[in-house]
Design an enzyme around this catalytic site. Structure first.
Site, PDB file in Angstrom:
ATOM      1  N   THR A  43       6.475   4.858 -11.402  1.00 47.23           N
ATOM      2  CA  THR A  43       5.809   4.053 -12.425  1.00 47.23           C
ATOM      3  C   THR A  43       5.344   4.888 -13.592  1.00 47.23           C
ATOM      4  OG1 THR A  43       5.099   2.452 -10.793  1.00 47.23           O
ATOM      5  CG2 THR A  43       3.801   2.553 -12.810  1.00 47.23           C
ATOM      6  N   TYR A  57       7.069  -4.417 -14.148  1.00 49.52           N
ATOM      7  CA  TYR A  57       7.731  -3.434 -15.012  1.00 49.52           C
ATOM      8  C   TYR A  57       8.892  -2.855 -14.223  1.00 49.52           C
ATOM      9  CZ  TYR A  57       5.093  -0.515 -11.844  1.00 49.52           C
ATOM     10  OH  TYR A  57       4.581   0.022 -10.708  1.00 49.52           O
ATOM     11  N   SER A  90      10.121   5.693  -6.005  1.00 44.53           N
ATOM     12  CA  SER A  90       9.951   6.629  -4.876  1.00 44.53           C
ATOM     13  C   SER A  90      10.216   6.011  -3.507  1.00 44.53           C
ATOM     14  CB  SER A  90       8.554   7.240  -4.899  1.00 44.53           C
ATOM     15  OG  SER A  90       7.579   6.302  -4.500  1.00 44.53           O
ATOM     16  N   THR A 123       4.366   6.251  -6.730  1.00 49.18           N
ATOM     17  CA  THR A 123       3.199   6.324  -5.841  1.00 49.18           C
ATOM     18  C   THR A 123       3.516   5.844  -4.435  1.00 49.18           C
ATOM     19  OG1 THR A 123       2.486   4.113  -6.521  1.00 49.18           O
ATOM     20  CG2 THR A 123       1.582   6.010  -7.741  1.00 49.18           C
ATOM     21  N   ASP A 124       4.610   5.088  -4.269  1.00 48.46           N
ATOM     22  CA  ASP A 124       4.872   4.524  -2.933  1.00 48.46           C
ATOM     23  C   ASP A 124       5.012   5.589  -1.854  1.00 48.46           C
ATOM     24  OD1 ASP A 124       4.845   2.164  -4.252  1.00 48.46           O
ATOM     25  OD2 ASP A 124       6.792   1.451  -3.551  1.00 48.46           O
ATOM     26  N   LYS A 196      -1.966   6.268  -0.066  1.00 49.43           N
ATOM     27  CA  LYS A 196      -2.062   5.098  -0.959  1.00 49.43           C
ATOM     28  C   LYS A 196      -2.684   3.972  -0.153  1.00 49.43           C
ATOM     29  CE  LYS A 196       0.649   2.282  -4.206  1.00 49.43           C
ATOM     30  NZ  LYS A 196       2.011   2.052  -4.773  1.00 49.43           N
ATOM     31  N   GLU A 316      -7.222   6.285  26.152  1.00 54.39           N
ATOM     32  CA  GLU A 316      -6.696   5.134  26.912  1.00 54.39           C
ATOM     33  C   GLU A 316      -5.302   5.421  27.461  1.00 54.39           C
ATOM     34  OE1 GLU A 316      -7.793   1.614  24.046  1.00 54.39           O
ATOM     35  OE2 GLU A 316      -6.989   0.826  25.940  1.00 54.39           O
TER      36      GLU A 316
HETATM   37  N1  DGL Z   1       8.470   1.569  -7.078  1.00 51.46           N
HETATM   38  C1  DGL Z   1       7.206   2.255  -6.907  1.00 51.46           C
HETATM   39  C2  DGL Z   1       7.454   3.766  -6.810  1.00 51.46           C
HETATM   40  O1  DGL Z   1       8.308   4.262  -7.545  1.00 51.46           O
HETATM   41  C3  DGL Z   1       6.309   1.998  -8.059  1.00 51.46           C
HETATM   42  C4  DGL Z   1       4.923   2.414  -7.747  1.00 51.46           C
HETATM   43  C5  DGL Z   1       4.434   3.537  -8.609  1.00 51.46           C
HETATM   44  O2  DGL Z   1       5.152   4.531  -8.893  1.00 51.46           O
HETATM   45  O3  DGL Z   1       3.231   3.453  -8.919  1.00 51.46           O
HETATM   46  O4  DGL Z   1       6.776   4.425  -6.019  1.00 51.46           O
END
Ligand code: DGL
Length: 359
Positions: A43, A57, A90, A123-124, A196, A316
């Protein structure tokens, strides 16, 4: 004579000024750290149709040179140059891409003209890449992974400041030897601990044991340092790893069938991360299958679908009796990274459990 001097003098004056300015720039450049930005997409390189599109986007559109140009303030804090390693969202990372990125980071870290490295990333799966580099790149130089939750085209986009912060930290001597770092939302977090936790807000990332510090207006404020092994303390070296072991995750829930674990093993998994309910609990109908798979040499590693806390050994579940491993405080996706790296040179469950305590 005077006239001739007047004629020549302004030219010399201009040349002298130009040389002084160049010298000043050279001095300034010499004083600023050299930071390389490796761009992979996400992103932070995304673009939306309108400034109101903060969540709708396309990721991985803006090339690294345009990213750098979009934050001219970077030039005030470092000599920056960029490389486009990938241009992907990602969620499309793979083991092979992790290895390719890691090897490039390692090579750059060995260059005397590189003081720090920034990786721009979606971020993924940012937390997986950050942990992978933390485990395998042997350098004390700052390595900073950074992303954004909004594209640069959106109102209140967070990528510009996140990138500025990442370059400041990557160029900071006080960020050395702290392992791989992540700068998001004014925080400086450990690549090991960061996850995340929210999928649609700019304060998406957190570490259950707390951030290492904060960065405010280009100044780092540190409050703690990592205690787990990382980077040069690691027994795993990216330059000696050419393949990551196939390790799969099974997400547990009421009614989870044993066939999911059998399927993972049938697909070649060398270890299965059990994303268990509660403290990594295992349904009674699944235990015999895990025992059978363990007997066939598949490592069984108990993590938890619960986002915080850590999995206790022999609580457990009789881990000693079944020869299982516990992932400690690592979430399933990080446990997969550590298991895949560890299995590149370790086979015994005792040794793998040691690794999960230490990294
Ligand atoms: N498709 C997600 C990624 O590339 C978008 C999320 C982001 O980068 O914030 O990880």
């Amino acid at each position: 004579m005077k006239e001739e001097t007047n004629h020549v003098y302004p030219l010399w004056k201009k040349l002298a000024r130009a040389n002084l300015a160049a010298a000043a720039l050279t001095v300034a450049a010499a004083e600023k750290p050299n930071v390389v930005i490796l761009a992979t997409g996400g992103t932070i390189a995304g673009a939306g149709a309108t400034t109101a599109n903060s969540a709708s986007y396309q990721a991985a559109k803006v090339p690294v040179d345009k990213l750098i140009m979009s934050v001219p303030e970077l030039a005030n804090v470092a000599n920056v140059r960029g490389e486009q390693v990938f241009q992907i969202a990602s969620e499309s990372f793979t083991n092979e891409r992790l290895l390719e990125l890691g090897k490039r980071v390692s090579a750059l870290s060995k260059q005397t003209d590189v003081d720090g490295i920034v990786i721009t990333h979606g971020t993924d799966t940012l937390e997986e890449t950050a942990y992978f580099l933390n485990l395998t790149v042997h350098t004390n130089k700052p390595i900073v992974v950074v992303g954004s939750m909004r594209p640069g085209t959106a109102m209140s986009a967070d990528g510009m400041l996140n990138l500025y912060d990442a370059v400041v930290v990557a160029g900071s001597p006080d960020a050395r030897a702290k392992g791989v770092l992540v700068t998001m939302n004014d925080q400086i977090d450990s690549g090991r601990d960061i996850t995340k936790a929210i999928n649609i807000k700019t304060n998406a990332f957190s570490s259950q044991w707390g951030s290492l510090g904060m960065i405010v207006e280009g100044k780092n404020y540190w409050f703690r340092a990592p205690v787990k092994r990382h980077t040069i303390q690691s027994e795993f070296d990216i330059d000696k790893i050419d393949q990551l072991a196939p390790v799969e995750i099974v997400y547990a829930y009421g009614n989870v069938p044993a066939s999911l674990y059998e399927g993972a093993a049938a697909n070649g998994a060398k270890a299965i991360i059990h994303a268990g309910t509660g403290n990594g609990s295992v349904a009674d109908r699944v235990v015999p299958t895990l025992q059978k798979l363990r007997a066939k040499g598949v490592q069984i590693i108990r993590s938890a679908r619960v986002p915080a806390g850590f999995v206790l050994r022999n609580a457990e579940q009789p881990d000693d009796k079944y020869d299982w491993v516990v992932a400690h405080d690592l979430n399933p996706q990080k446990a997969r990274i550590l298991a895949a790296v560890a299995l590149s040179q370790i086979t015994s469950s005792t040794e793998i459990q040691r690794v999960f305590w230490e990294y």
